[in-house]
Structure formats: C-alpha cells, structure tokens
Design an enzyme around this catalytic site. Structure first.
Site, short mmCIF file in Angstrom:
data_model
loop_
_atom_site.label_atom_id
_atom_site.label_comp_id
_atom_site.label_asym_id
_atom_site.label_seq_id
_atom_site.Cartn_x
_atom_site.Cartn_y
_atom_site.Cartn_z
N ALA A 66 0.87 -1.19 0.00
CA ALA A 66 0.00 0.00 0.00
C ALA A 66 0.90 1.24 0.00
O ALA A 66 0.80 2.12 0.86
CB ALA A 66 -0.97 0.00 1.18
N GLY A 88 5.87 8.23 1.39
CA GLY A 88 6.80 7.92 2.48
C GLY A 88 7.69 6.73 2.10
O GLY A 88 8.91 6.78 2.24
N HIS A 89 7.05 5.68 1.58
CA HIS A 89 7.83 4.51 1.14
C HIS A 89 8.76 4.90 -0.01
O HIS A 89 9.91 4.45 -0.07
CB HIS A 89 6.89 3.41 0.64
CG HIS A 89 5.98 2.84 1.69
ND1 HIS A 89 4.61 2.98 1.65
CD2 HIS A 89 6.23 2.11 2.81
CE1 HIS A 89 4.06 2.36 2.68
NE2 HIS A 89 5.02 1.84 3.42
N LYS A 111 9.29 7.45 10.89
CA LYS A 111 7.87 7.41 11.24
C LYS A 111 7.61 6.34 12.31
O LYS A 111 6.86 6.56 13.24
CB LYS A 111 7.07 7.12 9.96
CG LYS A 111 5.72 6.49 10.15
CD LYS A 111 4.68 7.54 10.34
CE LYS A 111 3.30 7.01 10.62
NZ LYS A 111 3.05 5.62 10.44
N ASP A 112 8.25 5.18 12.13
CA ASP A 112 8.13 4.10 13.11
C ASP A 112 9.42 4.10 13.94
O ASP A 112 10.30 3.27 13.76
CB ASP A 112 7.93 2.77 12.39
CG ASP A 112 6.67 2.79 11.54
OD1 ASP A 112 5.59 2.54 12.08
OD2 ASP A 112 6.77 3.11 10.33
P1 PAJ Z 1 5.28 -0.33 6.56
O1 PAJ Z 1 4.34 0.22 7.55
O2 PAJ Z 1 4.80 -0.66 5.18
O3 PAJ Z 1 6.48 0.66 6.43
C1 PAJ Z 1 7.59 0.33 5.64
C2 PAJ Z 1 8.67 1.36 5.89
O4 PAJ Z 1 8.23 2.64 5.47
C3 PAJ Z 1 9.03 1.48 7.39
O5 PAJ Z 1 10.45 1.61 7.52
C4 PAJ Z 1 8.32 2.76 7.79
O6 PAJ Z 1 8.92 3.43 8.87
C5 PAJ Z 1 8.43 3.57 6.51
N1 PAJ Z 1 7.43 4.63 6.44
C6 PAJ Z 1 6.08 4.51 6.53
N2 PAJ Z 1 5.49 5.72 6.47
C7 PAJ Z 1 6.49 6.63 6.36
C8 PAJ Z 1 6.54 8.06 6.28
N3 PAJ Z 1 5.45 8.80 6.30
N4 PAJ Z 1 7.76 8.65 6.17
C9 PAJ Z 1 8.90 7.92 6.17
N5 PAJ Z 1 8.92 6.56 6.24
C10 PAJ Z 1 7.73 5.93 6.33
O7 PAJ Z 1 7.05 -0.80 8.92
C11 PAJ Z 1 6.63 -1.77 8.32
O8 PAJ Z 1 5.94 -1.69 7.14
C12 PAJ Z 1 6.86 -3.19 8.81
O9 PAJ Z 1 6.88 -3.19 10.20
C13 PAJ Z 1 8.18 -3.84 8.26
C14 PAJ Z 1 9.42 -3.07 8.67
C15 PAJ Z 1 8.10 -3.95 6.72
C16 PAJ Z 1 8.29 -5.29 8.82
O10 PAJ Z 1 7.19 -6.04 8.50
#
Ligand code: PAJ
Length: 282
Positions: A32, A36-37, A149-150
C-alpha cells in the site's frame, strides 16, 4: 523489475545483481505504498547500485484484534510505482514461504521493544524483528532503509542488527508528511473525511509540546497537556505521549540530550502513531 515469490529464485537473482561487486539496498514494506515509502526507495538508490523492495503483510506483527484482515493490499499498483522508480526486484513472498510448516523461531530484542508500542501491542516488535532478520537473510543486502515514522521500530532494528552482527548498514529516513503535517501512512486510508481532518491535531500537538519543552517547560506537564489536547480533538484512547532519549529510547524527564516525543492514539477505528525531535537548547 522482476517480481519474485520464492527464495531459490530470489537467491539466484541476488547473486546475479551482486556480480561485479554491485551493492544492494533493501526497503522492507507491507505494501500500500505512498510517498513515504518512495522516499525510502530514493534514499536506497542513493546508497547502493540496486534496490530491492519487499512487500509482505507480516501476520506475526499483528495482534489478534488488530487490522491484519483489512490491511490494504494493492500489489499491482505498488509494483507499477516501484518499476517507475527503477527498482530491480520486488520480493513478494506469501505467508507459507516466510513461515513454513513447523516454524518455531523468534527474534526478541529486550529493552527498546518495551514500553510505548511494545506495551500497547504485545508481541509486535518480536514479529517485526523476526521478519526483518529473515528478510535480511533472504535478500542479503548491504544496506537496509527504514522510516523514522516508526521510530521505536527503527531503534529495535538497529539494536538487533548490532547485537546479532548482521552485516547490514541501517539507514533512517525522516518522516514524510502531507501538506497539513499528518505523517503519510498506509493506515490513513481507513480515515473518514472528518477523522482525517481531526487527525491533523496529532503532529500539531506534538509540535507544540516539543516547542514548549525546548523553551523550558516542564516535560511531564507539557506531555500531559498534549494528551488532553489529543483527547479534545477526538482521539480515544490516547495510548501514550512520551518523551524518550532519541538514541536509547530510555525515559527522560529533562532535556539534556537529543530526545524524541512519541505518541500513539486511536481516532475512530484507526490507530495512528507519530514522533518528533526535541533538541536541548545550547
Ligand atoms: P510499513 O508500515 O509498510 O512501512 C515500511 C517502511 O516505510 C518502514 O520503515 C516505515 O517506517 C516507513 N514509512 C512509513 N510511512 C512513512 C513516512 N510517512 N515517512 C517515512 N517513512 C515511512 O514498517 C513496516 O511496514 C513493517 O513493520 C516492516 C518493517 C516492513 C516489517 O514487517
């Protein structure tokens, strides 16, 4: 871009990419995809010759009453975005490939995994650490990129990588936000229009608390005020609003080193998290 779903094919493709000494960056995601990704993918490109993105909605990191079943899945759209970004491989295994029959192992990172999301989501960080360790072993990247973010997740992954001597360099990328300040998240798709409008309070309130603390306000008062403002904006419950050391994530009550304010709160049925830097004024 190749989409790969089995480990044998992945290993062969990685050997091929690595010949002549090329470096590989991995961006783990649950799909999805949003801007950010894509910022992570851009950072990955700057760090290595080839970028591999994984998409796996990891059941092990969802609690029994969480949103595993309704987590957004849109692999075709995601693949098109990654292709346009010039990614080499989309690694998209299914749950049986990641957790084969009889799977019995777990990576658990003490300390940084406790408190905050570790308390609110029991077992969550074990699920994250286990799957990320597996992704590192599957892809064998030189570099892996994660979002701030996380923030607690990033700390867990850094600790695990150091503790287990995993030969992967971890890069953290600042949180990407919408124009109104809300952090981009796959879960924002759950928000109604009204909830989306109310959700803006989260970054705003954390920003106000960070500014107040930087200006010398008592931290626990500022955090308490932030919690009250979030509740007033419609967040219910507010799981936590805390200030922690930016590096160790240990609890801090006064500002002597770089710190972070972190919060998680639910609006309607959607749980949002966010965090901001708080810097000691010199
Ligand atoms: P997901 O929530 O899909 O996020 C994937 C990566 O994108 C993570 O490193 C998260 O910190 C980063 N991310 C999400 N939104 C962001 C934003 N607004 N700005 C910057 N980076 C952002 O995090 C996960 O998946 C899972 O826990 C995973 C690490 C894949 C393990 O299953």
């Amino acid at each position: 871009m190749q989409t790969i779903r089995d480990i044998d094919t992945l290993r062969k493709a990685v050997v091929e990419l690595k010949k002549d000494g090329a470096g590989i960056a991995l961006v783990p995601t649950m799909g999805a995809l949003h801007a950010g990704h894509l910022a992570l993918v851009a950072a990955a490109k700057a760090e290595a010759d080839h970028v591999i993105v994984s998409i796996f909605v990891n059941p092990a990191q969802f609690g029994p009453n969480e949103d595993l079943g309704r987590y957004p899945r849109q692999e075709a759209e995601d693949a098109a975005m990654l292709e346009a970004e010039g990614c080499a491989i989309l690694w998209a295994p299914d749950a049986k490939t990641v957790y084969p029959e009889g799977f019995a192992s777990k990576v658990s990172v003490a300390g940084v995994s406790s408190g905050m999301d570790g308390d609110a989501r029991p077992g969550h960080f074990d699920g994250v650490a286990t799957v990320v360790a597996k992704l590192f072993n599957q892809v064998q990247p030189d570099v892996a990129v994660f979002g701030e973010k996380d923030y607690q997740q990033l700390a867990v992954i850094r600790r695990m990588t150091r503790d287990l001597d995993l030969p992967v360099r971890i890069i953290g990328v600042p949180t990407q936000r919408d124009a109104d300040g809300l952090a981009l998240s796959s879960r924002n798709a759950y928000l109604s229009e009204e909830e989306r409008a109310a959700a803006r309070a989260l970054p705003r309130v954390l920003g106000e608390a960070a500014a107040a603390i930087q200006e010398g306000a008592d931290a626990s008062e500022a955090l308490g005020a932030a919690r009250a403002k979030l509740e007033q904006a419609g967040f219910n419950p507010v799981d936590y609003v805390e200030m922690r050391d930016a590096e160790t994530l240990e609890t801090v009550s006064a500002l002597s080193r770089p710190a972070r304010i972190l919060a998680a709160a639910r609006i309607g049925t959607t749980r949002l998290i966010d965090n901001l830097a708080v810097m000691p004024v010199r």
